[in-house]
Motif scaffolding. Structure first.
Motif, PDB file in Angstrom:
ATOM      1  N   GLN A 125       5.683  16.644   5.910  1.00  0.00           N
ATOM      2  CA  GLN A 125       5.296  16.535   4.508  1.00  0.00           C
ATOM      3  C   GLN A 125       4.486  15.262   4.301  1.00  0.00           C
ATOM      4  N   SER A 126       3.688  15.263   3.246  1.00  0.00           N
ATOM      5  CA  SER A 126       2.859  14.106   2.914  1.00  0.00           C
ATOM      6  C   SER A 126       2.863  13.920   1.407  1.00  0.00           C
ATOM      7  N   THR A 127       2.242  12.834   0.956  1.00  0.00           N
ATOM      8  CA  THR A 127       2.176  12.571  -0.482  1.00  0.00           C
ATOM      9  C   THR A 127       0.922  11.766  -0.802  1.00  0.00           C
ATOM     10  N   GLN A 128       0.704  11.538  -2.068  1.00  0.00           N
ATOM     11  CA  GLN A 128      -0.459  10.773  -2.531  1.00  0.00           C
ATOM     12  C   GLN A 128      -0.032   9.777  -3.596  1.00  0.00           C
ATOM     13  N   MET A 129      -0.638   8.579  -3.542  1.00  0.00           N
ATOM     14  CA  MET A 129      -0.457   7.589  -4.602  1.00  0.00           C
ATOM     15  C   MET A 129      -1.814   7.164  -5.137  1.00  0.00           C
ATOM     16  N   LEU A 130      -1.903   7.085  -6.454  1.00  0.00           N
ATOM     17  CA  LEU A 130      -3.115   6.578  -7.087  1.00  0.00           C
ATOM     18  C   LEU A 130      -3.142   5.058  -7.005  1.00  0.00           C
ATOM     19  N   VAL A 131      -4.318   4.516  -6.814  1.00  0.00           N
ATOM     20  CA  VAL A 131      -4.507   3.072  -6.709  1.00  0.00           C
ATOM     21  C   VAL A 131      -5.424   2.625  -7.837  1.00  0.00           C
ATOM     22  N   GLY A 132      -4.962   1.679  -8.613  1.00  0.00           N
ATOM     23  CA  GLY A 132      -5.798   1.117  -9.664  1.00  0.00           C
ATOM     24  C   GLY A 132      -5.613   1.734 -11.031  1.00  0.00           C
ATOM     25  N   ALA A 133      -4.777   2.779 -11.148  1.00  0.00           N
ATOM     26  CA  ALA A 133      -4.539   3.378 -12.462  1.00  0.00           C
ATOM     27  C   ALA A 133      -3.507   2.591 -13.251  1.00  0.00           C
ATOM     28  N   ASP A 134      -2.639   1.852 -12.537  1.00  0.00           N
ATOM     29  CA  ASP A 134      -1.635   1.028 -13.204  1.00  0.00           C
ATOM     30  C   ASP A 134      -1.735  -0.397 -12.674  1.00  0.00           C
ATOM     31  N   ALA A 135      -0.793  -1.238 -13.065  1.00  0.00           N
ATOM     32  CA  ALA A 135      -0.866  -2.654 -12.694  1.00  0.00           C
ATOM     33  C   ALA A 135      -0.175  -2.963 -11.379  1.00  0.00           C
ATOM     34  N   SER A 136       0.291  -1.970 -10.642  1.00  0.00           N
ATOM     35  CA  SER A 136       0.992  -2.212  -9.384  1.00  0.00           C
ATOM     36  C   SER A 136       0.077  -2.891  -8.382  1.00  0.00           C
ATOM     37  N   VAL A 195       2.680  -1.044  -3.796  1.00  0.00           N
ATOM     38  CA  VAL A 195       2.204   0.244  -3.271  1.00  0.00           C
ATOM     39  C   VAL A 195       2.646   0.435  -1.821  1.00  0.00           C
ATOM     40  N   LEU A 196       2.412  -0.585  -0.979  1.00  0.00           N
ATOM     41  CA  LEU A 196       2.803  -0.469   0.429  1.00  0.00           C
ATOM     42  C   LEU A 196       4.317  -0.458   0.599  1.00  0.00           C
ATOM     43  N   GLY A 197       5.025  -1.178  -0.269  1.00  0.00           N
ATOM     44  CA  GLY A 197       6.479  -1.152  -0.205  1.00  0.00           C
ATOM     45  C   GLY A 197       7.019   0.243  -0.458  1.00  0.00           C
ATOM     46  N   ARG A 198       6.446   0.935  -1.437  1.00  0.00           N
ATOM     47  CA  ARG A 198       6.869   2.309  -1.702  1.00  0.00           C
ATOM     48  C   ARG A 198       6.500   3.224  -0.534  1.00  0.00           C
ATOM     49  N   ALA A 199       5.307   3.054   0.006  1.00  0.00           N
ATOM     50  CA  ALA A 199       4.898   3.871   1.155  1.00  0.00           C
ATOM     51  C   ALA A 199       5.825   3.651   2.341  1.00  0.00           C
ATOM     52  N   ASP A 200       6.179   2.395   2.597  1.00  0.00           N
ATOM     53  CA  ASP A 200       7.074   2.087   3.707  1.00  0.00           C
ATOM     54  C   ASP A 200       8.437   2.742   3.513  1.00  0.00           C
ATOM     55  N   ASP A 215      12.597   6.538   4.928  1.00  0.00           N
ATOM     56  CA  ASP A 215      13.704   7.337   4.401  1.00  0.00           C
ATOM     57  C   ASP A 215      13.441   8.837   4.448  1.00  0.00           C
ATOM     58  N   TYR A 216      12.174   9.237   4.377  1.00  0.00           N
ATOM     59  CA  TYR A 216      11.873  10.666   4.292  1.00  0.00           C
ATOM     60  C   TYR A 216      10.974  11.147   5.427  1.00  0.00           C
ATOM     61  N   ARG A 217      10.597  10.242   6.308  1.00  0.00           N
ATOM     62  CA  ARG A 217       9.787  10.576   7.493  1.00  0.00           C
ATOM     63  C   ARG A 217       8.511  11.330   7.132  1.00  0.00           C
ATOM     64  N   LEU A 218       7.819  10.867   6.121  1.00  0.00           N
ATOM     65  CA  LEU A 218       6.553  11.482   5.757  1.00  0.00           C
ATOM     66  C   LEU A 218       5.549  11.313   6.890  1.00  0.00           C
ATOM     67  N   ARG A 219       4.711  12.323   7.063  1.00  0.00           N
ATOM     68  CA  ARG A 219       3.651  12.208   8.060  1.00  0.00           C
ATOM     69  C   ARG A 219       2.554  11.257   7.582  1.00  0.00           C
ATOM     70  N   ARG A 220       2.202  11.365   6.317  1.00  0.00           N
ATOM     71  CA  ARG A 220       1.161  10.489   5.788  1.00  0.00           C
ATOM     72  C   ARG A 220       1.407  10.193   4.321  1.00  0.00           C
ATOM     73  N   VAL A 221       1.044   8.990   3.920  1.00  0.00           N
ATOM     74  CA  VAL A 221       0.894   8.654   2.508  1.00  0.00           C
ATOM     75  C   VAL A 221      -0.596   8.442   2.285  1.00  0.00           C
ATOM     76  N   TYR A 222      -1.161   9.168   1.347  1.00  0.00           N
ATOM     77  CA  TYR A 222      -2.585   9.040   1.052  1.00  0.00           C
ATOM     78  C   TYR A 222      -2.776   8.168  -0.179  1.00  0.00           C
ATOM     79  N   TYR A 223      -3.819   7.354  -0.144  1.00  0.00           N
ATOM     80  CA  TYR A 223      -4.133   6.450  -1.241  1.00  0.00           C
ATOM     81  C   TYR A 223      -5.445   6.904  -1.865  1.00  0.00           C
ATOM     82  N   SER A 224      -5.418   7.191  -3.138  1.00  0.00           N
ATOM     83  CA  SER A 224      -6.601   7.695  -3.823  1.00  0.00           C
ATOM     84  C   SER A 224      -6.972   6.734  -4.940  1.00  0.00           C
TER      85      SER A 224
END
Length: 434
Positions: A227-238, A243-248, A253-262
């Motif tokens: 499984q994979s997921t996506q995170m938006l970059v620059g839409a909020d103040a994070s 961002v990398l802490g959440r990806a890590d 914890d969930y063994r994602l294959r990829r986290v994509y940054y958009s």
């Protein structure tokens, strides 16, 4: 509405979703059966396979009608856009027609939320079911699942898909409460946890079946390989550390294959809660590079982004920025250092480190040996010791060392320019050896 007009609307609406990835799985070929579309694990649209090939995928939404009102989404409930809805049969027809014309090697299917999460999920699953069971399609299928859907439906989706994904979108619940009030981070993580458990169970069952040489009919049912997921970059103040802490966390914890940054891209008639300008596209690129370091080079988030530096250096890659902050660890003797320390030398990737370790079993390495390995000599020279090279300690400790690696002014200007209106497709696979 005619089918080609629907395709135009819903393919354009899908371009903002970057969470496509190579499956890492090989579907059995079609010899001896009526199956079509076998790709042998080749991968998906607008991405790259492990051997570097670019492959194609029909990437569409089932519908851009949506009950949710996520402020950053072009298809949000309050958005004034042209709406369309495929039937499952229409998506199946398009997939097979495009495949038979050699345009694609599989399908990436996502959707807005129409009526309810379960209703939408049932239609998405029906597309995959018809392809697999009715048309014996052996190509790649990636389904975007909905965290609010019932676990039973997500389980069923995984039985037909090579990969499934759930977009986390924003890294904190606070940001979701502001920009996507219908979404819940804990609910998304719970769905990811269920998928991870099912993937693990499937892997164990397959291993057991191979050991006892089970007959084909006795083999466990297939399930998505990742499984994979996506995170938006620059839409909020994070910041990048968040961002990398959440990806890590998702990787661990969930063994994602990829986290994509958009990178956030302004949309027509934007919400007043969104920033006026998108982030520089290079920020997205640096996040991919840092992500690569977390997954393959033994770095952790606190090393790359300490408390006093919560943002990635946009002027240079994160490994080089880390090395300049930790000059006391250098220079490193490439003929003596362990693998983990070699990985941290700017300019050396995992492939070249493996070559160095293999070569030094038989000889002591000179700079010429590194050149034959096509190592980036400009990057590595200040940080390594070889048989015929010892760097200047004065240069290593000098403030001028940073300026030695800065891009040319024109490149810097390009890096900090705003990204194009639809950056998601351009964001595919921006990772590589550092």
């Amino acid at each position: 509405m005619e089918l080609d007009r629907k395709l135009q609307i819903l393919a354009d609406a899908a371009k903002y979703d970057a969470s496509c990835a190579s499956s890492g799985a090989a579907r059995k070929d079609s010899r001896g059966s009526q199956g079509v579309g076998s790709t042998g694990g080749a991968g998906i649209c607008h991405s790259y396979t492990p051997d570097g090939r670019c492959v194609s995928l029909l990437k569409v939404l089932l519908t851009n009608v949506c009950l949710y009102d996520c402020h950053y989404c072009i298809n949000r409930r309050s958005s004034n856009v042209k709406r369309a809805l495929f039937t499952p049969e229409e998506v199946v027809k398009l997939t097979l027609d495009f495949y038979k014309r050699n345009y694609i090697e599989g399908l990436f299917l996502s959707s807005g939320i129409v009526r309810s999460a379960d209703y939408t999920m049932e239609m998405v699953i029906e597309v995959a079911r018809q392809l697999r069971e009715v048309h014996h399609f052996r190509g790649y299928i990636h389904l975007k699942t909905i965290p609010e859907a019932s676990p039973e439906l997500i389980e069923k989706a995984g039985q037909y898909a090579d990969r499934i994904s759930i977009n986390i979108e924003l890294p904190t619940q606070q940001s979701l409460d502001t920009l996507a009030p219908e979404k819940n981070l804990n609910r998304t993580k719970a769905a990811m946890g269920g998928i991870r458990n099912r993937i693990d169970e499937s892997a164990v069952a397959k291993k057991d079946a191979r050991q006892i040489k089970a007959a084909p009919r006795a083999r466990p049912p297939a399930f998505a390989t990742g499984q994979s997921t996506q995170m938006l970059v620059g839409a909020d103040a994070s910041n990048d550390a968040v961002v990398l802490g959440r990806a890590d966390e998702l990787y661990r914890d969930y063994r994602l294959r990829r986290v994509y940054y958009s990178g956030f891209s302004p949309i027509p008639e934007p919400s007043v809660l969104l920033p006026i300008k998108p982030p520089p596209l290079v920020r997205e690129h640096r996040l991919y590079q840092a992500d690569w370091l977390l997954r393959f080079y033994g770095f952790n988030v606190k090393e790359l982004l300490p408390v006093e530096h919560p943002l990635l250096d946009l002027e240079m890659d994160p490994k080089l920025a880390w090395a300049l902050r930790n000059r006391a660890m250098f220079p490193v003797d490439i003929n003596r250092a362990p693998r983990e320390l070699l990985w941290r030398i700017p300019g050396l990737g995992v492939t070249n480190v493996a070559r160095i370790l293999a070569a030094r079993r038989y000889t002591r390495l000179h700079l010429a040996d590194l050149q034959r390995m096509r190592v980036n000599m400009k990057k590595v020279l200040p940080f390594i010791i070889a048989v015929d090279h010892t760097p200047s300690i004065a240069l290593l400790e000098s403030d001028q060392l940073r300026f030695r690696f800065l891009p040319a002014p024109k490149q810097l200007e390009l890096n900090f320019a705003n990204p194009p209106a639809s950056p998601a497709d351009a964001a595919m696979a921006r990772s590589g050896e550092l």
